[in-house]
Design a protein around this motif. Structure first.
Motif, PDB file in Angstrom:
ATOM      1  N   LEU A 159     -20.377 -45.645  38.509  1.00  0.00           N
ATOM      2  CA  LEU A 159     -20.253 -45.393  37.399  1.00  0.00           C
ATOM      3  C   LEU A 159     -20.333 -46.897  36.813  1.00  0.00           C
ATOM      4  N   PRO A 160     -20.921 -47.229  35.404  1.00  0.00           N
ATOM      5  CA  PRO A 160     -20.971 -48.121  35.213  1.00  0.00           C
ATOM      6  C   PRO A 160     -20.008 -48.926  34.751  1.00  0.00           C
ATOM      7  N   GLY A 161     -19.846 -50.218  34.909  1.00  0.00           N
ATOM      8  CA  GLY A 161     -18.479 -51.198  34.516  1.00  0.00           C
ATOM      9  C   GLY A 161     -18.261 -50.934  33.689  1.00  0.00           C
ATOM     10  N   LEU A 162     -16.649 -50.387  32.995  1.00  0.00           N
ATOM     11  CA  LEU A 162     -15.952 -50.575  31.644  1.00  0.00           C
ATOM     12  C   LEU A 162     -15.805 -51.461  31.131  1.00  0.00           C
ATOM     13  N   VAL A 163     -16.056 -51.471  29.430  1.00  0.00           N
ATOM     14  CA  VAL A 163     -15.949 -52.127  28.923  1.00  0.00           C
ATOM     15  C   VAL A 163     -14.418 -52.348  27.832  1.00  0.00           C
ATOM     16  N   ASP A 164     -13.383 -53.161  27.994  1.00  0.00           N
ATOM     17  CA  ASP A 164     -13.027 -52.890  27.586  1.00  0.00           C
ATOM     18  C   ASP A 164     -12.499 -54.033  26.239  1.00  0.00           C
ATOM     19  N   THR A 165     -12.507 -53.682  24.970  1.00  0.00           N
ATOM     20  CA  THR A 165     -12.687 -53.987  23.861  1.00  0.00           C
ATOM     21  C   THR A 165     -11.408 -54.611  22.872  1.00  0.00           C
ATOM     22  N   HIS A 166      -9.812 -54.411  23.634  1.00  0.00           N
ATOM     23  CA  HIS A 166      -8.739 -54.686  23.501  1.00  0.00           C
ATOM     24  C   HIS A 166      -7.792 -54.400  24.088  1.00  0.00           C
ATOM     25  N   VAL A 167      -7.849 -55.946  24.048  1.00  0.00           N
ATOM     26  CA  VAL A 167      -6.559 -56.345  25.526  1.00  0.00           C
ATOM     27  C   VAL A 167      -5.827 -57.886  25.179  1.00  0.00           C
ATOM     28  N   HIS A 168      -4.954 -58.155  25.462  1.00  0.00           N
ATOM     29  CA  HIS A 168      -4.403 -59.260  24.761  1.00  0.00           C
ATOM     30  C   HIS A 168      -3.923 -60.397  26.080  1.00  0.00           C
ATOM     31  N   VAL A 169      -4.628 -61.044  25.963  1.00  0.00           N
ATOM     32  CA  VAL A 169      -4.606 -62.025  27.259  1.00  0.00           C
ATOM     33  C   VAL A 169      -3.225 -63.245  26.955  1.00  0.00           C
ATOM     34  N   ASN A 170      -3.243 -63.808  25.803  1.00  0.00           N
ATOM     35  CA  ASN A 170      -2.197 -64.416  25.499  1.00  0.00           C
ATOM     36  C   ASN A 170      -1.789 -66.060  25.781  1.00  0.00           C
ATOM     37  N   ALA A 213      -7.997 -36.469  32.898  1.00  0.00           N
ATOM     38  CA  ALA A 213      -9.112 -35.288  31.331  1.00  0.00           C
ATOM     39  C   ALA A 213     -10.353 -34.201  32.583  1.00  0.00           C
ATOM     40  N   ARG A 214      -9.469 -34.691  33.895  1.00  0.00           N
ATOM     41  CA  ARG A 214     -10.247 -33.593  34.686  1.00  0.00           C
ATOM     42  C   ARG A 214      -9.214 -32.845  34.615  1.00  0.00           C
ATOM     43  N   ARG A 215      -8.218 -32.781  34.371  1.00  0.00           N
ATOM     44  CA  ARG A 215      -7.374 -31.209  34.426  1.00  0.00           C
ATOM     45  C   ARG A 215      -7.216 -30.642  32.782  1.00  0.00           C
ATOM     46  N   ARG A 216      -8.706 -31.112  31.688  1.00  0.00           N
ATOM     47  CA  ARG A 216      -8.866 -30.173  30.602  1.00  0.00           C
ATOM     48  C   ARG A 216     -10.256 -30.308  30.815  1.00  0.00           C
ATOM     49  N   GLY A 217     -10.948 -30.292  32.212  1.00  0.00           N
ATOM     50  CA  GLY A 217     -12.353 -29.857  32.149  1.00  0.00           C
ATOM     51  C   GLY A 217     -13.539 -30.649  31.358  1.00  0.00           C
ATOM     52  N   HIS A 218     -12.728 -32.014  31.889  1.00  0.00           N
ATOM     53  CA  HIS A 218     -14.051 -32.831  31.580  1.00  0.00           C
ATOM     54  C   HIS A 218     -15.137 -33.900  32.868  1.00  0.00           C
ATOM     55  N   THR A 219     -15.728 -34.137  31.900  1.00  0.00           N
ATOM     56  CA  THR A 219     -16.585 -35.412  33.498  1.00  0.00           C
ATOM     57  C   THR A 219     -16.422 -36.212  33.507  1.00  0.00           C
ATOM     58  N   LEU A 220     -16.945 -37.456  34.703  1.00  0.00           N
ATOM     59  CA  LEU A 220     -17.041 -38.995  34.764  1.00  0.00           C
ATOM     60  C   LEU A 220     -17.753 -39.138  33.457  1.00  0.00           C
ATOM     61  N   GLU A 221     -18.725 -38.086  34.034  1.00  0.00           N
ATOM     62  CA  GLU A 221     -19.568 -38.980  32.063  1.00  0.00           C
ATOM     63  C   GLU A 221     -19.053 -38.874  31.149  1.00  0.00           C
ATOM     64  N   ASP A 222     -18.047 -38.099  30.223  1.00  0.00           N
ATOM     65  CA  ASP A 222     -17.393 -38.524  29.187  1.00  0.00           C
ATOM     66  C   ASP A 222     -17.048 -39.788  29.842  1.00  0.00           C
ATOM     67  N   VAL A 223     -16.192 -39.560  30.718  1.00  0.00           N
ATOM     68  CA  VAL A 223     -15.219 -40.982  31.305  1.00  0.00           C
ATOM     69  C   VAL A 223     -15.801 -42.309  31.128  1.00  0.00           C
ATOM     70  N   ALA A 224     -17.066 -42.553  31.129  1.00  0.00           N
ATOM     71  CA  ALA A 224     -17.960 -43.356  30.847  1.00  0.00           C
ATOM     72  C   ALA A 224     -18.350 -43.727  29.199  1.00  0.00           C
ATOM     73  N   ARG A 225     -18.352 -42.540  29.339  1.00  0.00           N
ATOM     74  CA  ARG A 225     -19.538 -42.672  27.335  1.00  0.00           C
ATOM     75  C   ARG A 225     -17.903 -43.451  26.719  1.00  0.00           C
ATOM     76  N   TRP A 226     -16.307 -42.762  27.239  1.00  0.00           N
ATOM     77  CA  TRP A 226     -15.386 -43.193  26.389  1.00  0.00           C
ATOM     78  C   TRP A 226     -14.849 -44.199  26.512  1.00  0.00           C
ATOM     79  N   MET A 227     -15.376 -45.002  27.753  1.00  0.00           N
ATOM     80  CA  MET A 227     -14.992 -46.546  28.142  1.00  0.00           C
ATOM     81  C   MET A 227     -15.568 -47.296  28.786  1.00  0.00           C
ATOM     82  N   ALA A 228     -17.224 -47.453  28.664  1.00  0.00           N
ATOM     83  CA  ALA A 228     -17.804 -47.930  28.766  1.00  0.00           C
ATOM     84  C   ALA A 228     -19.051 -47.898  27.912  1.00  0.00           C
ATOM     85  N   THR A 229     -19.542 -47.003  27.538  1.00  0.00           N
ATOM     86  CA  THR A 229     -21.310 -46.758  26.752  1.00  0.00           C
ATOM     87  C   THR A 229     -19.827 -47.053  24.998  1.00  0.00           C
ATOM     88  N   ALA A 230     -19.547 -46.719  25.036  1.00  0.00           N
ATOM     89  CA  ALA A 230     -18.727 -46.752  23.906  1.00  0.00           C
ATOM     90  C   ALA A 230     -18.260 -48.085  22.803  1.00  0.00           C
TER      91      ALA A 230
END
Length: 447
Positions: free
Chosen positions: A56-67, A345-362
Motif C-alpha cells: 500500500l502507499p504509506g498512509l497520510v494522517d492529517t489530523h494528529v495531536h502530538v501535544n 470496510a471489508r465487511r461492507r464490500g469495500h476494497t483496499l484500493e478504497d482504503v488507500a484512497r481514503w487514508m493515503a491519496t485523499a
C-alpha cells in the motif's frame, strides 16, 4: 527497468489504476517505476519479495495531536510517530493545539519544530491555528510553511486556544481567502451545546445527548454559507453526524470549495456498545448510533466524505476518569486506524484500493503533498506492507502510544502491518523501529 537501488515485489500492489502484481523500483528515495511482477531487476539492486502481502502507499494522517512541547506526558513526537510507523502511516500533520505554546504565531511554530526535529520516525508537517486576535499572524504562518489553519467554533477544551465567534470567523476566513489558504474547522455550534443537557456521570447516553447532531449540522451549514460568500476553501474536521451529508453534498454540487473527513472511531465503534464509565470512548464530536454510522459509510462510498484520518488525541490515564462529564475527550488510534477501517470496510464490500484512497491519496491531496499518497513514479517511496487476511487481538500493552489507553482493547481486527517504508528505507519491521529519520515538511508552493 531503469536503474534502481531497491525493488519491492508482490502479487498485490495498490496503484491508482487498481491492484495488480508488480515490481516497484526505487531510486534516491522515490518511486522510479511500477513494472510487471516478473520484470528482471537491474544488476546490483536489492530485491524484497513480499509474496502475497499487499503493498500500500504509506498512509497520510492529517489530523494528529502530538501535544509536544508542553504536554509531552500526554504524547510526544517520538512516541506518536513511532505508533504511526507501526500502523503503516508515513506522514502526519500535527494539530496546532494541546501543545504549549499552540501554533498560532511563527515563533510558536519554531518552538514546535524544535521539539520535533530529530525525534520523528516519519515525515511531519504542521497546521497553524486561527484564534481570536491573530488574523495578522495568518499570512506569516503560511509563508513559514504551515499547511493551513485550524479553528474551533465552540470551546476547544484548552484555554490557550479559544474558539472563533461569528465575526472573528468571518475575519479569519476572509484573510485566508485572500491568499487562497485552507481553513479546517471543528464545526459544532456553541449555542446548541449550551442548550443541551450537561454531561455527567458514567452513562454514555448522557454524554451523547450533550453533543447533539444538530450542533454539527447547523455549524456546517453556516460554514458553507460563509465559504460560498467569500469563495474560500474550507475543510470539515471529524464529521460524526450523518445528517449533515445531504447539505455537504449539495454544497459540493454548487461549487463550494469544501472537503470533509471522518475518523476510524466513527466508522467502527457505536454508541450502543459503550459500557458505563468507559471514557476511553469519549471524543468530541461523539461516537454516535449504529444507524448514523451506516450513513457515514454511505458518504464515503458516494464521495461526499473525502478522507479518513485519526484525530489521534491522547491523554494521561488520570484524565480518563469514569465520569463522562469530566474525563478528557479523545481517542488514540494512530497504530490501529488502518486495521480498524479495513476490518469494517471489508465487511461492507469495500476494497483496499478504497482504503488507500481514503487514508493515503485523499489526505495527501488535502495537504497539497503531491509527492505522497500513491504508488506511482515520482512519488516518495513510502509504503505499508499489509497482510490483510491475518487477524490480531488488540492488546493495549503492545501499543507504542505513550499512554496505553484504547477504545479498541480486546477487539479482533483484520490486517497486520508487516513493515513500513519511508523513502525506500524500512523503518518498521513489525516488531522494532529504526532510529528516527523523518523530515519536517513545509507547505508546497502554491497550495
Amino acid at each position: 527497468m531503469s536503474e534502481a537501488e531497491l525493488v519491492l515485489c508482490t502479487t498485490r500492489v495498490v496503484t491508482p489504476q487498481g491492484m495488480r502484481a508488480a515490481s516497484v523500483s526505487v531510486r534516491d528515495g522515490r518511486i522510479a517505476a511500477v513494472l510487471p511482477y516478473d520484470a528482471r531487476p537491474p544488476a546490483g539492486a536489492r530485491v524484497e519479495d513480499f509474496g502475497d502481502d499487499v503493498l500500500l502507499p504509506g498512509l497520510v494522517d492529517t489530523h494528529v495531536h502530538v501535544n509536544d512541547p508542553g504536554r509531552a506526558e500526554w504524547e510526544g513526537f517520538r512516541s506518536a510517530t513511532g505508533a504511526a510507523a507501526a500502523g503503516g502511516i508515513t506522514t502526519l500533520v500535527d494539530m496546532p493545539l494541546n501543545s504549549l505554546p499552540p501554533t498560532t504565531t511563527v515563533g510558536h511554530l519554531d518552538t514546535k519544530r524544535a521539539a520535533a526535529r530529530g525525534a520523528a520516525h516519519i515525515d511531519v508537517g504542521f497546521w497553524g491555528g486561527a484564534v481570536p486576535g491573530n488574523v495578522e499572524d495568518l499570512r506569516p504562518l503560511l509563508d513559514a510553511g504551515v499547511f493551513g489553519f485550524k479553528c474551533f467554533l465552540s470551546p476547544s477544551g484548552v484555554d490557550e486556544f479559544p474558539e472563533l465567534g461569528p465575526e472573528q470567523l468571518a475575519a479569519a476566513l476572509g484573510e485566508i481567502a485572500r491568499f487562497d489558504g485552507l481553513l479546517i474547522v471543528h464545526a459544532e455550534d456553541p449555542g446548541h451545546l449550551e442548550r443541551a443537557p450537561r454531561a455527567s456521570g458514567p452513562h454514555y447516553a448522557g454524554f451523547l445527548a450533550s453533543r447533539p447532531r444538530a450542533g454539527e449540522n447547523d455549524a456546517i451549514a453556516g460554514l458553507i454559507t460563509l465559504a460560498e460568500r467569500l469563495a474560500a476553501r474550507v475543510h470539515v474536521l471529524h464529521l460524526s453526524s450523518g445528517d449533515a451529508l445531504p447539505l455537504i453534498a449539495a454544497a459540493k454540487r454548487a461549487g463550494v470549495r469544501i472537503s470533509v473527513e471522518t475518523c476510524p472511531h466513527f466508522l467502527t465503534l457505536t454508541a450502543e456498545e459503550v459500557p458505563d464509565g468507559a471514557t476511553e470512548f469519549k471524543c468530541c464530536p461523539p461516537i454516535r448510533e449504529a444507524a448514523n454510522q451506516e450513513a457515514l459509510w454511505q458518504g464515503l462510498a458516494d464521495g461526499t466524505i473525502d478522507c479518513v484520518v485519526s484525530d489521534h488525541s491522547p491523554a494521561t490515564v488520570d484524565l480518563k476518569t469514569a465520569d463522562f462529564g469530566t474525563a478528557w475527550g479523545g481517542i488514540s488510534s494512530l497504530q490501529l486506524g488502518l486495521p480498524a477501517v479495513w476490518t469494517a470496510a471489508r465487511r461492507r464490500g469495500h476494497t483496499l484500493e478504497d482504503v488507500a484512497r481514503w487514508m493515503a491519496t485523499a489526505p495527501a491531496a488535502l495537504a497539497g503533498l503531491g509527492h505522497k499518497g500513491a504508488i506511482e513514479p515520482g512519488r516518495d517511496a513510502d509504503f505499508a506492507v499489509l497482510a490483510p487476511e491475518e487477524t490480531f487481538t488488540v492488546d493495549p500493552a503492545a501499543l507504542r502510544h505513550r499512554n496505553k489507553i484504547t477504545a479498541y482493547a480486546g477487539k479482533t481486527l483484520h490486517g497486520v502491518v508487516r513493515s513500513t517504508w519511508l523513502r525506500g528505507r524500512r523503518i518498521n519491521d513489525g516488531t522494532t523501529l529504526t532510529e528516527p529519520t523523518g523530515r519536517l515538511l513545509e507547505r508546497p508552493p502554491g497550495h
